[in-house]
Scaffold this active site. Sequence first.
Site, PDB file in Angstrom:
ATOM      1  N   PRO A 124       0.818  -1.225   0.000  1.00 14.33           N
ATOM      2  CA  PRO A 124       0.000   0.000   0.000  1.00 14.33           C
ATOM      3  C   PRO A 124       0.850   1.272   0.000  1.00 14.33           C
ATOM      4  O   PRO A 124       0.524   2.248  -0.681  1.00 14.33           O
ATOM      5  CB  PRO A 124      -0.825  -0.128   1.286  1.00 14.33           C
ATOM      6  CG  PRO A 124      -0.893  -1.593   1.545  1.00 14.33           C
ATOM      7  CD  PRO A 124       0.444  -2.122   1.121  1.00 14.33           C
ATOM      8  N   TYR A 125       1.934   1.262   0.768  1.00 10.48           N
ATOM      9  CA  TYR A 125       2.836   2.411   0.822  1.00 10.48           C
ATOM     10  C   TYR A 125       3.467   2.662  -0.548  1.00 10.48           C
ATOM     11  O   TYR A 125       3.518   3.804  -1.026  1.00 10.48           O
ATOM     12  CB  TYR A 125       3.910   2.154   1.877  1.00 10.48           C
ATOM     13  CG  TYR A 125       5.039   3.147   1.892  1.00 10.48           C
ATOM     14  CD1 TYR A 125       4.877   4.410   2.455  1.00 10.48           C
ATOM     15  CD2 TYR A 125       6.284   2.822   1.358  1.00 10.48           C
ATOM     16  CE1 TYR A 125       5.925   5.326   2.475  1.00 10.48           C
ATOM     17  CE2 TYR A 125       7.333   3.725   1.376  1.00 10.48           C
ATOM     18  CZ  TYR A 125       7.142   4.977   1.935  1.00 10.48           C
ATOM     19  OH  TYR A 125       8.183   5.876   1.948  1.00 10.48           O
ATOM     20  N   MET A 126       3.944   1.598  -1.188  1.00 13.70           N
ATOM     21  CA  MET A 126       4.574   1.753  -2.503  1.00 13.70           C
ATOM     22  C   MET A 126       3.567   2.218  -3.549  1.00 13.70           C
ATOM     23  O   MET A 126       3.885   3.039  -4.417  1.00 13.70           O
ATOM     24  CB  MET A 126       5.219   0.439  -2.932  1.00 13.70           C
ATOM     25  CG  MET A 126       6.379  -0.008  -2.074  1.00 13.70           C
ATOM     26  SD  MET A 126       7.722   1.213  -2.048  1.00 13.70           S
ATOM     27  CE  MET A 126       8.850   0.404  -0.913  1.00 13.70           C
ATOM     28  N   LYS A 129       3.097   5.877  -3.072  1.00  9.66           N
ATOM     29  CA  LYS A 129       4.246   6.617  -3.596  1.00  9.66           C
ATOM     30  C   LYS A 129       4.214   6.660  -5.126  1.00  9.66           C
ATOM     31  O   LYS A 129       4.517   7.693  -5.734  1.00  9.66           O
ATOM     32  CB  LYS A 129       5.551   5.975  -3.113  1.00  9.66           C
ATOM     33  CG  LYS A 129       5.884   6.236  -1.662  1.00  9.66           C
ATOM     34  CD  LYS A 129       6.143   7.707  -1.411  1.00  9.66           C
ATOM     35  CE  LYS A 129       6.667   7.984  -0.020  1.00  9.66           C
ATOM     36  NZ  LYS A 129       6.819   9.445   0.228  1.00  9.66           N
TER      37      LYS A 129
END
Length: 210
Positions: A124-126, A129
Amino acid sequence: MTTLVIGANGQIGRQFCELAQAAGEPIRAMVRGETQRAWFEERGIPSVVADLEGDFAHALEGCDQLAFTAGSGPHTGPDKTLLIDLYGAMRAVDLAAERGLARFVMVSALRAEDPQAAPEKLRPYMAAKLAADAYLKASGVPWTILKPGRLIDEPATRRVATSLTETGGENTVSRANVAEALLHLVQAHGLSGREFLLLDGERAISEALS
C-alpha cells in the site's frame, strides 16, 4: 531560495534540516505541533506549525521550493498511508502549483515503480508513492524525485550508488546518506525533471546525482 521541509520531524527530515542549517541553506521546517517545534528552535532552525492532514497552506508563505520527506511510518495502517503518503503529497503538489514554486523535491521509494515487487505489508505504501510521483510529474511543477532503497541507521559515508547493478543487488541506504543526498538536490537549483535511485555505494553524491 527558501525550502519548506514537509516531514521535517522524521528521521531523515531532522538530519536534513541540521545539514541544511549548517550549510547555510535557507529552510523552514513544517511540524505538527509546538512540542515538535522546540527541537528545531533549540538549533536555530526556522519552523512553522502546520498539519499535513489539515490546513497547511500558510506554511508555504515566503518559500520558493518544497522538499517532501513525510511518511506515515511503518506502524500505521493503510488509512494513514492514503492520507499522508498519497493525499497529503497530492495536496502539497497542488499548493506548489498554485504558488508557482520553483521546484518540488520528492523523497519517494526504490520499489515505488512496482508495488507488487515489494513485501506484502509495504505494497500500500509503494502504491501510494507511485501515484504521488505520477501526480507530481503531471502537475506542471518542476520536480526532482529521490528514490531511496531500504533504510538503515548507519553514519553518513557520502558515497552512494544509483542502481542495483552498481551494488550487486544490495538495496540498502543509510538515512544519513539520504539526508546528504537531499541537501545536494535542494542546493542544485537547476536540476529538475530527474529521478534518482539512491543506495549506499562508492560514488560521491555530487557525481552520482548530477
